[in-house]
Design an enzyme around this catalytic site. Sequence first.
Site, PDB file in Angstrom:
ATOM      1  N   GLU A   1      28.345  28.836  34.788  1.00 55.01           N
ATOM      2  CA  GLU A   1      29.411  27.857  34.570  1.00 55.01           C
ATOM      3  C   GLU A   1      29.022  26.485  35.120  1.00 55.01           C
ATOM      4  OE1 GLU A   1      34.195  27.422  35.669  1.00 55.01           O
ATOM      5  OE2 GLU A   1      33.161  29.321  35.958  1.00 55.01           O
TER       6      GLU A   1
ATOM      7  N   GLY B   1      40.655  26.038  38.406  1.00 53.19           N
ATOM      8  CA  GLY B   1      41.842  26.591  39.054  1.00 53.19           C
ATOM      9  C   GLY B   1      41.503  27.654  40.082  1.00 53.19           C
ATOM     10  N   ALA B   2      40.507  28.502  39.776  1.00 48.58           N
ATOM     11  CA  ALA B   2      40.176  29.612  40.665  1.00 48.58           C
ATOM     12  C   ALA B   2      38.835  29.446  41.367  1.00 48.58           C
ATOM     13  CB  ALA B   2      40.184  30.929  39.888  1.00 48.58           C
ATOM     14  N   SER B   3      37.969  28.581  40.856  1.00 46.09           N
ATOM     15  CA  SER B   3      36.650  28.411  41.482  1.00 46.09           C
ATOM     16  C   SER B   3      36.209  26.959  41.375  1.00 46.09           C
ATOM     17  CB  SER B   3      35.611  29.325  40.808  1.00 46.09           C
ATOM     18  OG  SER B   3      35.446  28.971  39.443  1.00 46.09           O
ATOM     19  N   THR B   4      35.200  26.625  42.163  1.00 45.71           N
ATOM     20  CA  THR B   4      34.619  25.289  42.101  1.00 45.71           C
ATOM     21  C   THR B   4      33.104  25.433  42.163  1.00 45.71           C
ATOM     22  OG1 THR B   4      34.663  23.054  43.054  1.00 45.71           O
ATOM     23  CG2 THR B   4      34.673  24.886  44.610  1.00 45.71           C
ATOM     24  N   GLN B   5      32.396  24.526  41.495  1.00 45.39           N
ATOM     25  CA  GLN B   5      30.935  24.598  41.416  1.00 45.39           C
ATOM     26  C   GLN B   5      30.306  23.262  41.806  1.00 45.39           C
ATOM     27  OE1 GLN B   5      32.777  25.494  38.430  1.00 45.39           O
ATOM     28  NE2 GLN B   5      32.881  27.576  39.211  1.00 45.39           N
TER      29      GLN B   5
END
Length: 555
Positions: free
Chosen positions: A256, A289-293
């Site tokens: 992602e 919303g649920a993860s960050t990269q």
Amino acid sequence: MSMISPRSSNYERLEGGHGPTRTGSPKRFAWKKFAIAAAVLIGMVYLFGPRESRSLPWKSKAKLPDSTYTYEDDVQPDPAPIAVPPKTRPAAVVDKPKTEEVVHPEKFEDDHDPSRTTHCTSPHSPHDPIVQYALMIDAGSTGSRIHIYKFNNCGPSPEYEYETFEMTKPGLSSYKDDPEDAAKSLDVLLDKAVRVVPRSLRGCTPVAVKATAGLRLLPGSKSADILHAIEKRLHEVYPFKLPERDGVVIMDGKDEGVYAWITANYLLGTIKADAPKDTTTHAVLDLGGASTQIVFEPVFSSADKRLEEGEHKYELKFGGRTHTLYQHSYLGYGLMRARMHVHSLVNFMASIRTPSEKEKKEKIVGNPCLGRGMRRMVEVTDEVTQVAKNVTMDGEEIGSFEACDRIVQLVLAKDSICEMKPCSFNGVYQPSLLDSFPHGKVLLLSYFYDRLAPLIPSTTPLTVSTIAETARDVCQGPKKWRTMPWGKDEELIEELEGRPEWCLDLTFMHALLQLGYEFQDTRPVDIGKQIRGTELGWCLGATIEMVGGELTCRD
């Protein structure tokens, strides 16, 4: 950008079946007046009569009506090429060569013939269609989005032209107990694709559905059941082609982030084959919303410093070059999940302290991460019993950036054990940005853009400290808002009043950058949603990989 048509208005008249207009009718003249009349007539013909055009109508393409293309090809074949009359001109007349600028459509509404391309007249390989469409559905935690990409095969690899975008809410994870309804929720997106992709190309148009962190968090087989229902519906209802592998999947978090990096740097021209070798790529930080990269290409100043081996290291071959990237996806640190962590921590802290008189009387919990004068009922889960309950949180007198920041610092777990140094937060290895990415540009995507863009003018230089200043203003509540430059924007004020956690969101973003990733407060950053009409994020990068592989058509 407005599109300028190179097409000839003269040809438009010929297409409509109109010949040259004639006015007047033959009249009888007396022989006495013939000489005078003839002289007058000859003079008028010489002065006002039709002359040979300096721009012949067939030197330009035919002009179609300037309106949105309507897809009648559901009942009719794709339009045949317009017949162009042979070029005729008296040999005695010689014009200077005239070069006409070709205007390439940058969006579907300006594309008069989506089954063709303005970039070439034949594909690079005779086995490929001249135009290739590809569909990517981003099944995120808060909603699903379809990206309908148009490519051409004018060169050895597909060249991207433009995107058509549509979204729907809620996300697939909201249908965790009904896989069939989850699959049907994508119909509005796929119906849009049917309207956009010409019928003759649909069977060769690949479609992929890639779910992100929302489905990763579902228990048991719920996510697998949803994916199976989607794949079944695609086969039975829609004409598009599912790839042999990874057609409907939960995407790995590292992919992602890397795909988002490819998208941004491809559109910015930093990784194309013709980019100068010393071009510095952009770091890309995506907040979902649920993860960050976070993904960036480290550049170390000395030979004794290097990127350690591990899952964070990603070798990418693109445009004839190899890029060694650092990447990490933090599951559970997307904006919605961060909110949940903050609210749970605030509720826990309230349970071990003596409540104020107001809290006891009104049965509320004070929460400094809500703006002053703001109140909201939130669902929290007991850390011990795992039982969910509704709690009314209140920032009436205590809402503050500084107080909220202290809570967010606990959520980021900066003091976690760091097995491979240096670490960012939550014990995750990350090379120091001061050493490995001191001057490169930083691009913030998704919720970063959604929360910051309405409050910070595009002409204002944006740094990490700007986010802190903006959070500080928002956390002070409605009275402060009215004194701000954007305070007269009633629509924005209404939006802020409807989202009491905007204070929390901005505070978390600043802490993520400054404390988590260790960007300096003076570090310039950019926020982005689109480049040349194309949505930023992982979707284009994933689609480029999909169309660059072996594509087959549906029977």
